[in-house]
Write an enzyme that holds these catalytic residues in place. Structure first.
Site: not given
Ligand code: CP
Length: 308
Positions: A57-58, A87, A108, A136
């Site tokens: 999703r993100t 590396k 991320r 998040h």
């Molecule tokens: N909600 C969320 O962060 O989903 P993903 O891990 O698929 O990005």
């Protein structure tokens, strides 16, 4: 709206007025998307998505958001294995380089604090797209936008947060946003070993937010306006045995879902494993797929704010 440079923690958002403006912008994005009326305010701008942990999703919603606004995307969807991190390049050096190619970077990372460290040296906006068991924040923005859309208000709500409150970074980011609204009561439901960390409990206490901790859904879920369910985060456990002991502790099936108030909503940041049965998807309270779609529009609004 105050201008944001980076988006690292939801604690940055202190003004409900700012959030309302963001919601209005997201809503406008949705209307324009539905009517094929989007303009290209980010034409010629580039977003880099550096993902050192898996995502559906993100990453996709950030990339779709950027492209729908006329911008371009550079992506590393498995940066741990496929970038020069393999590396031995540090995250700081990677960000220094990528900021020369892109106008913003969504990161991320598996280490808590990685996005904050990147922001300290980055000349372009850094967006925390999840940092280990930390935060998040853009998921939390999508979450409260969803609550506002579905229930029409954010104040006076009773919110049950259920599951892995220890490792669930979406919970850690959602709490400070809920605290901005008067009259919110929070029920924290988890197994003892997955309790919300003291840092966040202290945060709630400092802000005078009413909260209760417990383990059982019974007697709590029936009073909730929002039941926010989370996955037990298998990837954060040191042993399979420890994970197996708690993985199915909460399962929202049709019977449980129907114990909620008719107007209540069931949320989940997704992905889910067993914690919400597929039969609940047709329940009118199920809001989790709408929540995922809303994340596209809130990220469009955020990118426009940062880059236009
Ligand atoms: N909600 C969320 O962060 O989903 P993903 O891990 O698929 O990005």
């Amino acid at each position: 709206m105050e201008k944001l440079k980076h988006v690292i923690s939801s604690r940055q958002f202190k003004d409900p007025g700012f959030l309302l403006s963001l919601f209005e912008s997201a809503h406008q994005m949705e209307r324009d998307d539905v009517f094929h009326a989007l303009t290209d305010p980010l034409r010629g701008r580039i977003l880099a998505t550096l993902f050192f942990e898996p995502s559906t999703r993100t990453r996709f919603s950030f990339e779709a958001a950027m492209q729908k606004l006329g911008g371009g995307v550079l992506t590393s969807e498995n940066a741990k294995a496929n970038s020069s991190a393999t590396k031995g390049e540090t995250i700081s050096d990677t960000v220094r380089i990528v900021s020369g190619y892109a106008d913003a970077i969504a990161i991320r990372h598996y280490e808590q604090g990685a996005a904050e460290a990147a922001a300290r040296i980055s000349p372009v906006p850094i967006i925390n797209a999840g940092d280990g068991v930390g935060e998040h924040p853009t998921q939390a923005l999508a979450d409260i936008y969803t609550i506002k859309k579905e229930l029409g208000r954010l104040s006076g709500l009773r919110v049950a947060l259920v599951g892995d409150l220890l490792n669930g970074r979406t919970i850690h980011s959602l709490l400070p946003l809920l605290c901005l609204y008067p009259g919110v009561t929070i029920d924290l439901l988890s197994p003892a070993q997955l309790r919300l960390p003291p840092l966040y409990r202290e945060f709630l206490a400092e802000r005078g937010v009413a909260f209760h901790e417990g383990e059982r859904l019974e007697g709590v879920i029936e009073q909730a306006d929002v039941a926010y369910i989370t996955r037990v985060q298998s990837e954060r456990f040191v042993s399979r045995q420890e994970y197996d002991a708690v993985k199915d502790v909460y399962i929202i099936d049709a019977e449980t879902a129907n114990r909620l108030k008719p107007e209540a909503i069931i949320m989940h940041p997704l992905p889910r494993v067993n914690e919400i049965s597929p039969e609940v998807d047709a329940n009118t309270r199920a809001a989790y797929f709408k929540q995922a779609k809303n994340s596209l529009y809130i990220r469009m609004a955020l990118l426009k704010h940062l880059l236009a």
